[in-house]
Design a protein around this motif. Structure first.
Motif, short mmCIF file in Angstrom:
data_model
loop_
_atom_site.label_atom_id
_atom_site.label_comp_id
_atom_site.label_asym_id
_atom_site.label_seq_id
_atom_site.Cartn_x
_atom_site.Cartn_y
_atom_site.Cartn_z
N ASP A 10 0.87 -1.18 0.00
CA ASP A 10 0.00 0.00 0.00
C ASP A 10 0.91 1.23 0.00
N TRP A 11 1.31 1.65 -1.17
CA TRP A 11 2.42 2.57 -1.36
C TRP A 11 2.11 4.03 -1.07
N GLN A 12 1.07 4.56 -1.66
CA GLN A 12 0.81 6.00 -1.63
C GLN A 12 0.42 6.46 -0.23
N ILE A 13 1.15 7.47 0.26
CA ILE A 13 0.84 8.07 1.56
C ILE A 13 0.80 9.58 1.40
N TRP A 20 6.51 9.41 -2.71
CA TRP A 20 5.65 8.65 -1.82
C TRP A 20 4.20 9.10 -1.91
N ASN A 21 3.98 10.29 -2.45
CA ASN A 21 2.65 10.90 -2.49
C ASN A 21 1.96 10.63 -3.83
N ARG A 22 2.20 9.45 -4.37
CA ARG A 22 1.60 9.05 -5.64
C ARG A 22 1.59 7.54 -5.73
N PRO A 23 0.77 6.96 -6.62
CA PRO A 23 0.78 5.50 -6.77
C PRO A 23 2.12 5.02 -7.36
N LEU A 24 2.37 3.74 -7.22
CA LEU A 24 3.52 3.13 -7.89
C LEU A 24 3.32 3.21 -9.40
N ALA A 133 4.95 -7.74 -1.02
CA ALA A 133 4.72 -6.32 -0.69
C ALA A 133 5.65 -5.48 -1.56
N ILE A 134 5.38 -5.47 -2.86
CA ILE A 134 6.28 -4.84 -3.83
C ILE A 134 6.36 -3.33 -3.61
N ILE A 135 7.59 -2.86 -3.50
CA ILE A 135 7.92 -1.44 -3.43
C ILE A 135 9.06 -1.20 -4.41
N PRO A 136 9.39 0.04 -4.73
CA PRO A 136 10.52 0.29 -5.61
C PRO A 136 11.82 -0.28 -5.02
N ILE A 137 12.63 -0.85 -5.87
CA ILE A 137 13.89 -1.44 -5.43
C ILE A 137 14.77 -0.40 -4.73
N LEU A 144 16.83 -2.40 4.01
CA LEU A 144 17.49 -3.59 4.55
C LEU A 144 18.78 -3.30 5.30
N TYR A 145 19.31 -2.07 5.18
CA TYR A 145 20.55 -1.78 5.92
C TYR A 145 20.45 -0.59 6.87
N LEU A 146 19.32 0.14 6.87
CA LEU A 146 19.14 1.22 7.84
C LEU A 146 17.65 1.41 8.09
N PRO A 147 17.29 1.98 9.23
CA PRO A 147 15.85 2.22 9.47
C PRO A 147 15.29 3.17 8.41
N HIS A 148 14.34 2.70 7.64
CA HIS A 148 13.79 3.49 6.54
C HIS A 148 13.09 4.73 7.09
N PRO A 149 13.15 5.87 6.36
CA PRO A 149 12.48 7.08 6.83
C PRO A 149 10.96 6.96 6.94
N ARG A 150 10.35 6.04 6.18
CA ARG A 150 8.91 5.82 6.27
C ARG A 150 8.63 4.78 7.34
#
Length: 191
Positions: A10-13, A20-24, A133-137, A144-150
């Motif tokens: 559920d990508w768009q926020i 992040w403010n748009r669909p994939l 849970a597909i998101i942009p690569i 996977l290596y740091l706490p994501h900002p979202r």
């Protein structure tokens, strides 16, 4: 996509970040699935200690292979472990000093056009559930290596890998004006 079991996150926020403010976009989905396919193929058919992933718009610097091999040898000699090694990327947040000359600890980065994975990283990445849970690569790798900002991505994909980045980079990305963009020049999914 239902046949493959793949599902979109559920990508768009509501965000000041326009990405992040748009669909994939279909291109972002396709790019992520292509990276997943490369990891799966390498996991099933290769015993190599390292897997090099290069997108079609990656441009390797002169002396790329010799410089990369010398850097990997240096890391091995100094017993510095890593799972993900960016060969080229676009840093969005500052890097931290690295454990060896020629390497940094990457901050939040985009443009995953050139990176190297260790054999031990593959099962971790494949087990993270990206296909469900597909998101942009470009968002998945930093998660996977740091706490994501979202917060939603940070909860779904917690840090599990150790990342380094070659500094200066050993690859660049062809300009979008020259190469185009399979991700940015595609339609929004579901529209």
């Amino acid at each position: 996509m239902q046949d493959s079991g793949a599902k979109l996150f559920d990508w768009q926020i509501d965000s000041d970040n326009p990405w992040w403010n748009r669909p994939l976009k279909y291109g972002e989905i396709g790019c992520t699935l292509a990276h997943l396919a490369c990891w799966s193929q390498a996991d099933e058919h290769s015993n190599a200690p390292y897997i090099l992933i290069l997108e079609d718009d990656a441009v390797l610097n002169p002396g790329f292979l010799d410089t990369l091999l010398a850097g990997l040898h240096r890391l091995q000699e100094q017993a510095i472990e890593f799972d993900l090694l960016y060969i080229g990327r676009y840093p969005l947040e500052p890097d931290r000093p690295g454990p060896a000359t020629g390497f940094v600890r990457p901050g939040y980065s985009h443009c995953s056009y050139a990176y190297l994975l260790t054999r031990t990283a593959l099962p971790i990445m494949l087990a993270a559930g990206l296909a469900q849970a597909i998101i942009p690569i470009d968002e998945f790798l930093p998660a996977l290596y740091l706490p994501h900002p979202r917060p939603d991505l940070r909860a779904r994909f917690p840090p599990q890998l150790t990342a380094l980045a070659v500094h200066p980079p050993l690859a660049t990305q062809r300009a979008k004006t020259e190469a185009g963009s399979d991700t940015e020049n595609s339609d929004f999914a579901g529209t």
